[in-house]
Design a protein around this motif. Structure first.
Motif, PDB file in Angstrom:
ATOM      1  N   HIS A   1      47.474  42.415  79.885  1.00 28.35           N
ATOM      2  CA  HIS A   1      47.310  43.778  80.392  1.00 28.35           C
ATOM      3  C   HIS A   1      46.127  43.805  81.364  1.00 28.35           C
ATOM      4  N   ASP A   2      46.168  44.749  82.302  1.00 27.26           N
ATOM      5  CA  ASP A   2      45.087  44.875  83.295  1.00 27.26           C
ATOM      6  C   ASP A   2      44.787  43.527  83.949  1.00 27.26           C
ATOM      7  N   ILE A   3      45.844  42.835  84.329  1.00 27.27           N
ATOM      8  CA  ILE A   3      45.728  41.441  84.782  1.00 27.27           C
ATOM      9  C   ILE A   3      44.899  41.327  86.045  1.00 27.27           C
ATOM     10  N   GLU A   4      45.136  42.196  86.999  1.00 25.41           N
ATOM     11  CA  GLU A   4      44.482  42.084  88.302  1.00 25.41           C
ATOM     12  C   GLU A   4      43.008  42.454  88.246  1.00 25.41           C
ATOM     13  N   THR A   5      42.612  43.255  87.281  1.00 26.88           N
ATOM     14  CA  THR A   5      41.241  43.758  87.231  1.00 26.88           C
ATOM     15  C   THR A   5      40.308  42.904  86.379  1.00 26.88           C
ATOM     16  N   LYS A   6      40.825  41.846  85.757  1.00 25.38           N
ATOM     17  CA  LYS A   6      40.005  41.054  84.824  1.00 25.38           C
ATOM     18  C   LYS A   6      39.765  39.627  85.315  1.00 25.38           C
TER      19      LYS A   6
ATOM     20  N   GLU B   1      65.583  10.358  81.209  1.00 23.18           N
ATOM     21  CA  GLU B   1      66.531  10.893  80.230  1.00 23.18           C
ATOM     22  C   GLU B   1      66.228  12.335  79.854  1.00 23.18           C
ATOM     23  N   TYR B   2      64.938  12.665  79.743  1.00 16.94           N
ATOM     24  CA  TYR B   2      64.551  14.009  79.343  1.00 16.94           C
ATOM     25  C   TYR B   2      63.497  14.543  80.306  1.00 16.94           C
ATOM     26  N   CYS B   3      63.949  15.264  81.309  1.00 15.01           N
ATOM     27  CA  CYS B   3      63.051  15.913  82.260  1.00 15.01           C
ATOM     28  C   CYS B   3      63.209  17.422  82.119  1.00 15.01           C
ATOM     29  N   PHE B   4      62.097  18.127  82.044  1.00 11.33           N
ATOM     30  CA  PHE B   4      62.124  19.579  81.915  1.00 11.33           C
ATOM     31  C   PHE B   4      61.481  20.202  83.146  1.00 11.33           C
ATOM     32  N   ILE B   5      62.177  21.180  83.722  1.00 12.41           N
ATOM     33  CA  ILE B   5      61.682  21.895  84.903  1.00 12.41           C
ATOM     34  C   ILE B   5      61.265  23.291  84.453  1.00 12.41           C
ATOM     35  N   ILE B   6      59.998  23.634  84.712  1.00  8.69           N
ATOM     36  CA  ILE B   6      59.418  24.848  84.125  1.00  8.69           C
ATOM     37  C   ILE B   6      58.851  25.758  85.200  1.00  8.69           C
ATOM     38  N   ASP B   7      59.237  27.025  85.147  1.00  8.85           N
ATOM     39  CA  ASP B   7      58.505  28.078  85.850  1.00  8.85           C
ATOM     40  C   ASP B   7      57.930  28.992  84.775  1.00  8.85           C
ATOM     41  N   PRO B   8      56.625  28.919  84.536  1.00  7.58           N
ATOM     42  CA  PRO B   8      56.053  29.687  83.421  1.00  7.58           C
ATOM     43  C   PRO B   8      56.145  31.196  83.599  1.00  7.58           C
ATOM     44  N   ILE B   9      55.990  31.668  84.847  1.00  6.49           N
ATOM     45  CA  ILE B   9      56.201  33.085  85.144  1.00  6.49           C
ATOM     46  C   ILE B   9      56.884  33.167  86.497  1.00  6.49           C
ATOM     47  N   ASP B  10      58.170  33.439  86.512  1.00  6.54           N
ATOM     48  CA  ASP B  10      58.878  33.661  87.771  1.00  6.54           C
ATOM     49  C   ASP B  10      58.828  35.154  88.063  1.00  6.54           C
ATOM     50  N   GLY B  11      58.198  35.486  89.169  1.00 10.01           N
ATOM     51  CA  GLY B  11      57.911  36.885  89.478  1.00 10.01           C
ATOM     52  C   GLY B  11      56.453  37.188  89.179  1.00 10.01           C
ATOM     53  N   THR B  12      55.556  36.323  89.701  1.00  8.75           N
ATOM     54  CA  THR B  12      54.130  36.474  89.391  1.00  8.75           C
ATOM     55  C   THR B  12      53.553  37.775  89.953  1.00  8.75           C
TER      56      THR B  12
ATOM     57  N   VAL C   1      48.515  32.706  91.357  1.00  7.96           N
ATOM     58  CA  VAL C   1      48.662  32.138  90.025  1.00  7.96           C
ATOM     59  C   VAL C   1      47.687  32.862  89.109  1.00  7.96           C
ATOM     60  N   THR C   2      48.085  33.074  87.868  1.00  8.16           N
ATOM     61  CA  THR C   2      47.218  33.723  86.887  1.00  8.16           C
ATOM     62  C   THR C   2      46.890  32.745  85.763  1.00  8.16           C
TER      63      THR C   2
ATOM     64  N   ILE D   1      51.574  40.512  87.799  1.00 12.60           N
ATOM     65  CA  ILE D   1      50.217  40.990  88.092  1.00 12.60           C
ATOM     66  C   ILE D   1      50.181  42.516  88.139  1.00 12.60           C
ATOM     67  N   ARG D   2      51.225  43.112  88.721  1.00 11.52           N
ATOM     68  CA  ARG D   2      51.279  44.579  88.862  1.00 11.52           C
ATOM     69  C   ARG D   2      51.875  45.270  87.629  1.00 11.52           C
ATOM     70  N   GLU D   3      52.209  44.479  86.605  1.00 13.18           N
ATOM     71  CA  GLU D   3      52.840  45.002  85.385  1.00 13.18           C
ATOM     72  C   GLU D   3      54.120  45.773  85.699  1.00 13.18           C
ATOM     73  N   TYR D   4      54.887  45.189  86.607  1.00  7.25           N
ATOM     74  CA  TYR D   4      56.172  45.757  87.040  1.00  7.25           C
ATOM     75  C   TYR D   4      57.287  45.459  86.045  1.00  7.25           C
ATOM     76  N   LYS D   5      57.058  44.503  85.160  1.00  2.98           N
ATOM     77  CA  LYS D   5      57.938  44.157  84.040  1.00  2.98           C
ATOM     78  C   LYS D   5      59.309  43.654  84.479  1.00  2.98           C
ATOM     79  N   GLN D   6      59.307  42.909  85.582  1.00  2.00           N
ATOM     80  CA  GLN D   6      60.492  42.182  86.020  1.00  2.00           C
ATOM     81  C   GLN D   6      60.060  40.743  86.302  1.00  2.00           C
ATOM     82  N   SER D   7      59.687  40.037  85.241  1.00  2.00           N
ATOM     83  CA  SER D   7      59.264  38.643  85.337  1.00  2.00           C
ATOM     84  C   SER D   7      59.943  37.864  84.219  1.00  2.00           C
ATOM     85  N   SER D   8      60.051  36.551  84.423  1.00  2.00           N
ATOM     86  CA  SER D   8      60.792  35.748  83.461  1.00  2.00           C
ATOM     87  C   SER D   8      60.167  34.373  83.302  1.00  2.00           C
TER      88      SER D   8
END
Length: 299
Positions: free
Chosen positions: A58-63, A115-126, A76-77, A130-137
């Motif tokens: 919460h309050d990501i941009e201000t902290k 054999e085991y490779c994992f591709i990760i986007d920890p927050i798609d829609g950064t 990046v956060t 940040i704006r707490e728009y709640k459309q991130s995955s």
């Protein structure tokens, strides 16, 4: 407070050697399929737990939690890094010889052949996050010897977990999903603006958007390619394009679309290569040919 980030992340290393894994998979290898089945629920649980980290912010941009990366409006956060580290460490506990391609680390594309490779986007829609728009995955894909075998996209704000297994279909919270059968005249378009490359790709993006808007029902811009591809796989939208996306943006959504019965390629109609950034078009079967034809005008 946004500060400059000194290290460059999300970068491919061309000179680094990959770690070699001796075991090899063969088509129909029962042991390999059992490993997928055994770990699918574990991977879904890991992603859900990672989603709790996202929801705790919460309050990501201000902290003082946000830093700049190379490219226009590319951020990046601390939560991106925290989620990525959590996912990597959790998967290593399950599969010690797993290798990773992830947005907030340096990467070697040769690991895609392991054999085991994992591709990760920890927050798609950064930016949304940040704006707490709640459309991130959170986007997680498992690739084995260059083939995507598991894809998971999770929107914790809606508690929607999309997942697909190669040859096993696509699902939303356990319910089977499929792409729509709408024609382009009734199609809803999702798209991305490639904002980090707006000077190069902005005019092309708005040009293709205009061409498609004139022949489809309407368009939407979510700010998360992973969510757009998941929505396409579930029939909420009918087509999608973006001129440049990184592998972590699309690896999981790629499998969702394919297993849901859709088409997904680059803008030349070629298979998407996860070793480098790529253009992307995706749609149901009825829309694909026209989407491809219009996209080729701007490549």
């Amino acid at each position: 407070i946004i500060s400059s980030k000194k290290s460059i992340t999300g970068k491919y290393l061309s000179g680094e050697k990959s770690i070699k894994i001796p075991s090899q998979r063969r088509e129909g290898n029962g042991e390999f399929l059992e490993i997928i089945d055994a770990n699918l629920n574990n991977l879904k649980n890991i992603v859900r737990e990672a989603g709790k980290i996202m929801l705790s912010a919460h309050d990501i941009e201000t902290k003082n939690n946000v830093s700049s990366k190379i490219g226009d409006a590319n951020y990046v956060t601390v939560f991106d890094v925290r989620i990525q580290d959590f996912i990597i460490n959790s998967i290593k506990n399950l599969i010690p010889n797993a290798l990773f391609i992830a947005e907030e680390k340096e990467n070697d594309p040769q690991v895609l052949q392991s054999e085991y490779c994992f591709i990760i986007d920890p927050i798609d829609g950064t930016m949304n996050f940040i704006r707490e728009y709640k459309q991130s995955s959170i986007s997680l894909a498992m690739v084995s010897h260059g083939k995507t075998v598991i894809g998971i996209v999770y929107n914790p704000y809606l508690d929607e977990l999309f997942y697909a297994v190669a040859g096993g279909g696509a699902y939303l919270n356990g319910k089977s999903i499929s792409v729509s059968e709408r024609p382009i005249s009734n199609a809803l378009l999702g798209f991305g603006t490639s904002p980090y490359y707006r000077n190069e790709l902005g005019a092309k993006t708005t040009g293709l958007l205009h061409d498609l808007f004139m022949i489809c029902a309407d368009y939407r811009r979510s700010g998360s390619a992973a969510i757009d591809l998941a929505n396409l796989a579930s029939g909420r939208i009918d087509m999608f394009f973006e001129f440049r996306l990184s592998p972590w943006d699309i690896a999981a959504g790629y499998l969702l679309v394919k297993e849901a019965g859709g088409r997904i390629t680059d803008m030349n109609g070629n298979e998407i290569d996860f070793s480098a950034p790529s253009s992307v078009i995706a749609s149901n079967i009825k829309v694909y040919d026209e989407l491809l034809s219009l996209s080729k005008k701007y490549v």
